[in-house]
Design an enzyme around this catalytic site. Sequence first.
Site, PDB file in Angstrom:
ATOM      1  N   ASP A  13      46.409 -74.828  52.254  1.00 51.82           N
ATOM      2  CA  ASP A  13      47.429 -75.778  52.727  1.00 51.82           C
ATOM      3  C   ASP A  13      46.882 -77.175  52.957  1.00 51.82           C
ATOM      4  O   ASP A  13      47.354 -77.901  53.833  1.00 51.82           O
ATOM      5  CB  ASP A  13      48.091 -75.268  54.033  1.00 51.82           C
ATOM      6  CG  ASP A  13      48.632 -73.873  53.882  1.00 51.82           C
ATOM      7  OD1 ASP A  13      49.260 -73.607  52.849  1.00 51.82           O
ATOM      8  OD2 ASP A  13      48.401 -73.042  54.784  1.00 51.82           O
ATOM      9  N   LYS A  16      47.012 -79.695  48.186  1.00 57.75           N
ATOM     10  CA  LYS A  16      46.501 -79.786  46.806  1.00 57.75           C
ATOM     11  C   LYS A  16      47.616 -80.085  45.802  1.00 57.75           C
ATOM     12  O   LYS A  16      47.397 -80.795  44.830  1.00 57.75           O
ATOM     13  CB  LYS A  16      45.806 -78.473  46.419  1.00 57.75           C
ATOM     14  CG  LYS A  16      44.593 -78.158  47.277  1.00 57.75           C
ATOM     15  CD  LYS A  16      43.978 -76.836  46.913  1.00 57.75           C
ATOM     16  CE  LYS A  16      44.767 -75.624  47.339  1.00 57.75           C
ATOM     17  NZ  LYS A  16      44.899 -75.408  48.797  1.00 57.75           N
ATOM     18  N   GLY A  40      51.470 -71.830  48.150  1.00 59.02           N
ATOM     19  CA  GLY A  40      52.696 -72.616  48.250  1.00 59.02           C
ATOM     20  C   GLY A  40      52.333 -74.075  48.071  1.00 59.02           C
ATOM     21  O   GLY A  40      51.663 -74.649  48.926  1.00 59.02           O
ATOM     22  N   HIS A  41      52.695 -74.648  46.946  1.00 59.68           N
ATOM     23  CA  HIS A  41      52.348 -76.046  46.690  1.00 59.68           C
ATOM     24  C   HIS A  41      53.619 -76.888  46.679  1.00 59.68           C
ATOM     25  O   HIS A  41      54.585 -76.546  46.007  1.00 59.68           O
ATOM     26  CB  HIS A  41      51.622 -76.171  45.344  1.00 59.68           C
ATOM     27  CG  HIS A  41      50.242 -75.577  45.389  1.00 59.68           C
ATOM     28  ND1 HIS A  41      49.480 -75.356  44.278  1.00 59.68           N
ATOM     29  CD2 HIS A  41      49.488 -75.182  46.432  1.00 59.68           C
ATOM     30  CE1 HIS A  41      48.310 -74.828  44.641  1.00 59.68           C
ATOM     31  NE2 HIS A  41      48.304 -74.710  45.943  1.00 59.68           N
ATOM     32  N   THR A  42      53.601 -77.974  47.448  1.00 59.51           N
ATOM     33  CA  THR A  42      54.772 -78.846  47.488  1.00 59.51           C
ATOM     34  C   THR A  42      54.481 -80.129  46.732  1.00 59.51           C
ATOM     35  O   THR A  42      53.469 -80.772  46.954  1.00 59.51           O
ATOM     36  CB  THR A  42      55.149 -79.163  48.951  1.00 59.51           C
ATOM     37  OG1 THR A  42      55.313 -77.932  49.642  1.00 59.51           O
ATOM     38  CG2 THR A  42      56.444 -79.966  49.020  1.00 59.51           C
ATOM     39  N   GLN A 220      44.823 -71.595  47.778  1.00 52.59           N
ATOM     40  CA  GLN A 220      44.127 -71.227  49.026  1.00 52.59           C
ATOM     41  C   GLN A 220      42.968 -72.211  49.277  1.00 52.59           C
ATOM     42  O   GLN A 220      43.041 -73.342  48.851  1.00 52.59           O
ATOM     43  CB  GLN A 220      43.622 -69.771  48.987  1.00 52.59           C
ATOM     44  CG  GLN A 220      44.726 -68.727  49.056  1.00 52.59           C
ATOM     45  CD  GLN A 220      45.400 -68.459  47.745  1.00 52.59           C
ATOM     46  OE1 GLN A 220      44.761 -68.281  46.729  1.00 52.59           O
ATOM     47  NE2 GLN A 220      46.719 -68.434  47.739  1.00 52.59           N
ATOM     48  N   THR A 300      55.169 -70.780  51.882  1.00 54.93           N
ATOM     49  CA  THR A 300      55.442 -69.450  51.327  1.00 54.93           C
ATOM     50  C   THR A 300      56.154 -68.549  52.322  1.00 54.93           C
ATOM     51  O   THR A 300      57.125 -67.892  51.987  1.00 54.93           O
ATOM     52  CB  THR A 300      54.119 -68.802  50.863  1.00 54.93           C
ATOM     53  OG1 THR A 300      53.564 -69.643  49.859  1.00 54.93           O
ATOM     54  CG2 THR A 300      54.329 -67.419  50.293  1.00 54.93           C
ATOM     55  N   THR A 301      55.677 -68.521  53.561  1.00 56.25           N
ATOM     56  CA  THR A 301      56.230 -67.544  54.512  1.00 56.25           C
ATOM     57  C   THR A 301      57.013 -68.191  55.649  1.00 56.25           C
ATOM     58  O   THR A 301      57.655 -67.486  56.426  1.00 56.25           O
ATOM     59  CB  THR A 301      55.083 -66.725  55.147  1.00 56.25           C
ATOM     60  OG1 THR A 301      54.200 -67.648  55.788  1.00 56.25           O
ATOM     61  CG2 THR A 301      54.332 -65.917  54.113  1.00 56.25           C
TER      62      THR A 301
HETATM   63  P1  IMP Z   1      46.876 -62.721  51.082  1.00 59.04           P
HETATM   64  O1  IMP Z   1      46.258 -63.726  50.163  1.00 59.04           O
HETATM   65  O2  IMP Z   1      48.387 -62.722  51.031  1.00 59.04           O
HETATM   66  O3  IMP Z   1      46.282 -61.355  50.927  1.00 59.04           O
HETATM   67  O4  IMP Z   1      46.514 -63.171  52.589  1.00 59.04           O
HETATM   68  C1  IMP Z   1      45.195 -63.177  53.086  1.00 59.04           C
HETATM   69  C2  IMP Z   1      44.983 -64.351  54.035  1.00 59.04           C
HETATM   70  O5  IMP Z   1      45.005 -65.567  53.292  1.00 59.04           O
HETATM   71  C3  IMP Z   1      46.058 -64.503  55.115  1.00 59.04           C
HETATM   72  O6  IMP Z   1      45.447 -65.025  56.279  1.00 59.04           O
HETATM   73  C4  IMP Z   1      46.995 -65.527  54.533  1.00 59.04           C
HETATM   74  O7  IMP Z   1      47.721 -66.218  55.530  1.00 59.04           O
HETATM   75  C5  IMP Z   1      46.002 -66.432  53.831  1.00 59.04           C
HETATM   76  N1  IMP Z   1      46.579 -67.164  52.700  1.00 59.04           N
HETATM   77  C6  IMP Z   1      46.847 -66.682  51.472  1.00 59.04           C
HETATM   78  N2  IMP Z   1      47.339 -67.639  50.692  1.00 59.04           N
HETATM   79  C7  IMP Z   1      47.353 -68.763  51.420  1.00 59.04           C
HETATM   80  C8  IMP Z   1      47.720 -70.120  51.137  1.00 59.04           C
HETATM   81  O8  IMP Z   1      48.123 -70.477  50.023  1.00 59.04           O
HETATM   82  N3  IMP Z   1      47.594 -70.995  52.166  1.00 59.04           N
HETATM   83  C9  IMP Z   1      47.109 -70.629  53.388  1.00 59.04           C
HETATM   84  N4  IMP Z   1      46.749 -69.382  53.695  1.00 59.04           N
HETATM   85  C10 IMP Z   1      46.866 -68.464  52.712  1.00 59.04           C
END
Ligand code: IMP
Length: 430
Positions: A13, A16, A40-42, A220, A300-301
């Site tokens: 986050d 990027k 999640g890219h904006t 990530q 994303t969430t």
């Molecule tokens: P997973 O990649 O869904 O298995 O999540 C593993 C960990 O990585 C969790 O703490 C997620 O919140 C974090 N995570 C995965 N993708 C992202 C991202 O794009 N941004 C920030 N945290 C991420």
Amino acid sequence: MPAYAVIGAQWGDEGKGKIIDVLAEDAAIIARYSGGNNAGHTVMNDAGTFKLHLVPSGICWPHAMNVIGNGVVVDPDVLLKEIKENKLDPQHLTVSDRAHLIMPWHIILDRLEEERRGSTAIGTTGRGVGPAYVDKVSRQGLRVGELLDPQDLVLRLPEIVNFKNEMITKVYGGNPINIDTVFQKTSEWISELAPYIRPVENLIAEALDSNRNVIVEGAQGALLDLDHGTYPYVTSSNPTVGGTLTGLGMGPTSYGGVVGVYKAYCTRVGAGPFPTEIEGEVAESLRGERSNPNSEYGTTTGRARRVGWFDGVAGRYSAKVNGFDAMIITRLDILDGWDEIKICIAYEIDGIRTEQFPVDAAMLERAKPIYETVPGWKESTRSITDENQLNDGARAYISKLEQIVGVRTKIISTGPLRKETLVLDPIINH
Ligand code: IMP
């Protein structure tokens, strides 16, 4: 050497997507190499606001080819949705035949495994990313290219679904998957995705050989890296620079630059150590209002991101494991107006001062940040695009970060829009 990697330097986050959209103007290919739709890219520009999870952030430039590399795990439902929403044709999007598929059982197993972990849950995004990589590593995965050989796939599916159902029902006590739904989904994917599926290695090699620029897009961040991050509170892939090579099939000598994207402070989503985390009023102020599209709530969430001061120990470590030759600082404007700002320069762990980022998550959990407090600035940095408009306080803050991280800054992002970008020194050499 026309490849440039743009890598998240913290816990994801970092902004990027916006940076890739800026750099893509000068690139022939924008290629993602790891993760899946957990990202999640904006992207915000004159054409609108785009919230992307799987397709690369170069889609707003009509000249560019966007590539989803073999290192990515692909949920075809999400991919089709993004293709349709953004009207992407095969001239602008390629999906590697070697990328692995996120199948319906991966999403179910992600949730069931998190439930099983209880208080030690990772806080995953629940998108099936981890279980899809588990199958890849244990050589049981299905690859995107298999959609091009439907007859074989249809023969294999019943056995796979039966085995996954055994696991779902007998190990986790969950509800089984209906095989007819899987057949139905798969046949839809086959007909709609086939034109986009190709090998990407040659595509990238040809661009590099003919001196056209390739932007390698991180998802990530380095501190979520399976090997170099805060294990086990990490994602299941390698967002660090090594992942770019295996995740796309290219060599290190192609690189003209490897840049780290750092937020001017830190955030983290999900569980795991975060030494500079802050709570209360200061945190709320950093996070911003949920209603503000620029606030610290997950793309994303929708989860509220944990927020904290810039962690120089983690930042320096990240620069080392990636070999960054430059940094990009984002969201500087969020720090406008503070009386003072803290920067973590070292940790105290079990009474001992250290400037090393510990391997062990439990040890990092015990780390107490040692801060240097620097004066803030009252002037706005929002939207500035000229170095001369940068006030002395902000300039001093950036210099401090450079000194701690050990890498110089080339771009500062001063707002979410493409045009809100201050280029101190171009990333791409012309
Ligand atoms: P997973 O990649 O869904 O298995 O999540 C593993 C960990 O990585 C969790 O703490 C997620 O919140 C974090 N995570 C995965 N993708 C992202 C991202 O794009 N941004 C920030 N945290 C991420």
